[in-house]
Each structure stands twice: as structure tokens, then as C-alpha cells.
Design an enzyme around this catalytic site. Structure first.
Site, PDB file in Angstrom:
ATOM      1  N   TYR A 225      44.516  22.156  43.461  1.00 22.05           N
ATOM      2  CA  TYR A 225      44.265  21.860  45.058  1.00 22.05           C
ATOM      3  C   TYR A 225      43.195  20.833  44.998  1.00 22.05           C
ATOM      4  O   TYR A 225      42.178  20.943  44.607  1.00 22.05           O
ATOM      5  CB  TYR A 225      43.730  23.114  45.580  1.00 22.05           C
ATOM      6  CG  TYR A 225      44.780  24.472  45.603  1.00 22.05           C
ATOM      7  CD1 TYR A 225      46.083  24.112  46.570  1.00 22.05           C
ATOM      8  CD2 TYR A 225      44.692  25.509  45.153  1.00 22.05           C
ATOM      9  CE1 TYR A 225      47.071  24.937  46.489  1.00 22.05           C
ATOM     10  CE2 TYR A 225      45.679  26.532  45.074  1.00 22.05           C
ATOM     11  CZ  TYR A 225      46.937  26.098  46.065  1.00 22.05           C
ATOM     12  OH  TYR A 225      47.846  27.140  45.938  1.00 22.05           O
TER      13      TYR A 225
ATOM     14  N   LYS B 217      33.873  55.197  36.994  1.00 16.18           N
ATOM     15  CA  LYS B 217      34.418  54.798  38.374  1.00 16.18           C
ATOM     16  C   LYS B 217      34.859  53.306  38.278  1.00 16.18           C
ATOM     17  O   LYS B 217      34.920  52.643  37.289  1.00 16.18           O
ATOM     18  CB  LYS B 217      32.823  54.809  39.220  1.00 16.18           C
ATOM     19  CG  LYS B 217      31.668  53.792  38.819  1.00 16.18           C
ATOM     20  CD  LYS B 217      30.365  53.911  39.377  1.00 16.18           C
ATOM     21  CE  LYS B 217      29.432  53.052  39.088  1.00 16.18           C
ATOM     22  NZ  LYS B 217      28.127  53.279  39.384  1.00 16.18           N
TER      23      LYS B 217
HETATM   24  C1  LIG Z   1      27.318  53.520  38.512  1.00 11.89           C
HETATM   25  C2  LIG Z   1      26.410  54.588  38.372  1.00 11.89           C
HETATM   26  C3  LIG Z   1      25.725  55.262  37.035  1.00 11.89           C
HETATM   27  C4  LIG Z   1      26.086  54.308  35.749  1.00 11.89           C
HETATM   28  O1  LIG Z   1      25.297  52.934  36.069  1.00 11.89           O
HETATM   29  P1  LIG Z   1      25.182  51.904  34.681  1.00 11.89           P
HETATM   30  O2  LIG Z   1      24.266  50.908  34.954  1.00 11.89           O
HETATM   31  O3  LIG Z   1      26.595  51.275  34.525  1.00 11.89           O
HETATM   32  O4  LIG Z   1      24.833  52.665  33.553  1.00 11.89           O
HETATM   33  C5  LIG Z   1      24.897  56.121  36.809  1.00 11.89           C
HETATM   34  N1  LIG Z   1      24.571  56.822  38.065  1.00 11.89           N
HETATM   35  C6  LIG Z   1      24.955  56.655  39.296  1.00 11.89           C
HETATM   36  C7  LIG Z   1      24.659  57.470  40.534  1.00 11.89           C
HETATM   37  C8  LIG Z   1      26.072  55.489  39.382  1.00 11.89           C
HETATM   38  O5  LIG Z   1      26.353  55.229  40.484  1.00 11.89           O
END
Ligand SMILES: *Cc1c(COP(=O)(O)O)cnc(C)c1O
Length: 366
Positions: free
Chosen positions: A257, A38
Site C-alpha cells: 500500500y 486469561k
Molecule cells: C493477569 C493477572 C495476573 C497475572 O499477571 P502476570 O503479570 O502475567 O503474571 C495476576 N493477577 C491478576 C488479578 C491478573 O489480572
């Protein structure tokens, strides 16, 4: 394609593959791995890293949103893609048409998806989300879960939950709750090909929680977040830029700035680098961050701009225009690791890399 910019995100695909292999080795042959890609693959570029993950045994590619899923679907027409988040009912047609595995969080959503699939003469593969206490998505109502599992338009391939990682005691309680619910549903005739609860931290900390699928994100990218156990994953990403211009200032001259930083002495050399908060560099790194030039830590000075920032080169008199400045490295050679960056910016490692926005080109090293 040539990266038309001095600021790049460099991804070492060999290291990425090695991390996947180490996770697979740790979990053994009976645990499927769904690397989570993601947020554009935690900043590394989802489409760019997917082939390596697939090559190294990813059973699924996990994303958070429909948009992310469709981008991957375009590039990989056949590969199993999983949406970990909720998709609003009005987009169900896209999910069904693209054949994406969807998380179902309650009966109403599941029913709408089932109806949509049936209307197209299809069945949609889904995983049931059980709320074991996180209170984000899912339901803990057994009868509701059973009704969801029995919908005619759905192929219920899996069941899962997510840990709050509040404490070992709470984690165990969540895991046991998921197990009890699975046991109940199986006794009622359900069967699940995949059962999962473990993210990166949990899969290392709690070998007993791996079930037959794990969902590592951070760990795949070499970001160690676990508290116990051990796995020798390594960072596979660096962010690099180059010095665009150098100014030599007299004592007391301001920089950037509001002139919030002033040259401490005559002959102070200040370099501009083309990376700013619109590239995801945390704006609150002012007076805390540094980049590494010729092996020397050079402090970020003055206000961090949208597209650029300034570097105090007093510690590196040999620095020249065009020199590489390592913004994030693996921590060796005086480079700033993602972990150190997260501490300085007051956030976590995932946020630091997820923040690296779309603008810097991704360069993949095979
Ligand atoms: C983002 C996510 C993961 C992975 O999380 P990490 O801490 O990066 O391993 C696993 N399961 C869900 C449901 C997530 O949203």
C-alpha cells in the site's frame, strides 16, 4: 487436527510444564499455584494448555471473564476455575450453575451472588477482593468485607489483592494493608483457605509476598518480567509462517500500500508471508520488524496488511517459496524474542502475545 494454514502458533508443552515445575520449586510446597490463562492463555490457547498446567500442579485455572471461564468449564467439568475480574449481576446464574469461583468486589455484588446461589439451593465459592491502592476492583472497607464474608449463600474460600508495582515502598505498603485487613477479619471469625497478592513479577521479586497462593501469568509462558531474583523459565511459544511468493524487482519499484517501501537496487527479491495485523502482528512494526529465514534476519518492508506482509530477501539469496519464516522465537538463532518485539512495537510482552488473535492455528508439541 491438521493446521490448515502456513501461519501457526507453536506451543512446546514440555517447556510449559518445565516452567510450571520451576515456579512450584521456587515457591515451595506450601504455596498453591494458580496459573493465569486469561486472554486465551496469553495467546497459547487456554483449552489446549490447561491439561499440561493441571498435570504440573495447578491448583486453579485463573481467567479474567465469564466467557473464558465457561469455555474452560465445558472442557474441564470438575476443575477449579477462578474469575479474576468482575461479572455483572445479570450473569450470576451462569457462574452459580457452572460452579466457578468468582471474585467479589463489594457488598452489593456479593449479596446478589449469594441470593442467586441460595435460590438454587447452592453455595458459591468466592474470594474477596481487597483494594489496597490499585483502585481497579475491590474494597478496602473492613466492615463491608466482613458483611460480604458472612453472606449465607457464599463460601468465602479466599481473599486477595493486586499490586500496582509502582515502587518497592508502595508494594510493601499494599501488602501490609492486605495483611492488616486479613488479621482484622480473622479476629472477627473469618478464615481463608487461600490468601494471595503476587503475580509473576511479585512472586520472584518478593518471596515474602507469596502467602499461600500465587497467580503467575507471564512467568508460566517463559516471559521474564521481574527486576530482582532469578528463575530459569524459558519461552514455550513460537510463531512461524512460510513464504508464499517471491518477486524480483528493479530499483525504485514500490511494495505494498502507498508504495511506502521501494526496492533499493535491481534484482531486489521480496517475499510475501501470510501473516498480518488480523493475526495480531503489530501494524507499527513496519520498517522495524524482521522475520528469520534460514537463520538470517529479513526485514519487514512496506505497510503491514491485514493478512499478509512483505519481506526484503536481499540478505538471504537462498530463500525459496515454502521456506519457514520465524516471526517470534526464543531469541536464539537470530529470531525475534517476544521481549524484542515488545520494545520495537512500543508495548509490553503480555500485549504482544495476547494480540496473537484466534486465527492462526495452535499446534501443540508434546
Ligand atoms: C493477569 C493477572 C495476573 C497475572 O499477571 P502476570 O503479570 O502475567 O503474571 C495476576 N493477577 C491478576 C488479578 C491478573 O489480572
Amino acid at each position: 487436527m491438521e493446521a490448515l494454514r502456513d501461519t501457526i502458533v507453536k506451543v512446546d508443552l514440555k517447556e510449559l510444564g518445565r516452567n510450571m515445575d520451576l515456579i512450584a520449586e521456587l515457591c515451595g510446597p506450601n504455596v498453591a499455584i494458580m496459573p493465569v490463562i486469561k486472554a486465551n492463555g496469553y495467546g497459547l490457547g487456554a483449552v489446549g494448555i490447561a491439561p499440561t498446567l493441571i498435570e504440573h500442579g495447578a491448583a486453579y485455572l485463573g481467567v479474567a471473564t465469564l466467557t473464558e471461564a465457561l469455555e474452560l468449564r465445558k472442557a474441564y467439568p470438575e476443575y477449579p476455575i477462578f474469575i479474576l475480574g468482575y461479572t455483572p449481576d445479570r450473569f450470576n446464574e451462569y457462574v452459580v450453575e457452572a460452579g466457578i469461583t468468582q471474585t467479589v468486589v463489594n457488598f452489593d455484588q456479593a449479596k446478589a451472588l449469594s441470593d442467586c446461589a441460595l435460590s438454587k439451593g447452592k453455595k458459591l465459592t468466592v474470594h474477596l477482593k481487597v483494594d489496597t491502592g490499585f483502585h481497579r476492583l475491590g474494597t478496602s472497607d473492613r466492615e463491608e468485607l466482613l458483611k460480604m464474608a458472612q453472606l449465607p449463600g457464599l463460601l468465602v474460600e479466599g481473599i486477595f489483592s493486586h499490586l500496582a508495582l509502582a515502587s518497592e515502598e508502595e508494594d510493601i505498603a499494599q501488602f501490609e494493608m492486605l495483611e492488616a485487613i486479613i488479621e482484622y477479619l480473622e479476629a472477627k471469625g473469618c478464615s481463608f483457605r487461600y490468601k494471595h497478592i503476587a503475580d509473576s513479577i511479585a512472586l520472584v521479586n518478593y518471596p515474602g509476598f507469596r502467602m499461600n497462593m500465587v497467580r503467575p501469568g507471564a512467568l508460566v509462558y517463559g516471559l521474564k518480567g521481574y527486576r530482582r531474583g532469578f528463575i530459569d523459565v524459558r519461552p514455550c511459544m513460537s510463531v512461524e509462517t512460510r513464504i508464499s511468493q517471491i518477486h524480483t524487482l528493479s530499483e525504485g519499484e514500490g511494495v505494498g500500500y502507498d508504495f511506502l517501501w521501494k526496492a533499493p537496487k535491481d534484482g531486489t527479491r521480496v517475499g510475501a508471508v501470510p501473516i498480518g495485523y488480523a493475526d495480531g502482528y503489530p501494524r507499527n512494526m513496519r520498517d522495524k520488524g524482521y522475520v528469520t529465514i534460514r537463520g538470517t534476519k529479513c526485514p519487514v518492508v512496506g505497510v503491514i496488511c491485514m493478512d499478509q506482509m512483505m519481506i526484503d530477501l536481499n540478505g538471504c539469496p537462498e530463500a525459496q517459496v515454502g521456506d519457514t519464516a520465524i516471526v517470534y522465537g526464543d531469541g536464539s538463532g537470530n529470531t525475534m524474542s517476544i521481549e524484542e518485539a515488545s520494545k520495537l512495537a512500543g508495548t509490553n510482552k503480555n500485549e504482544i502475545i495476547a494480540r496473537i488473535l484466534a486465527r492462526p492455528p495452535r499446534v501443540y508439541i508434546k
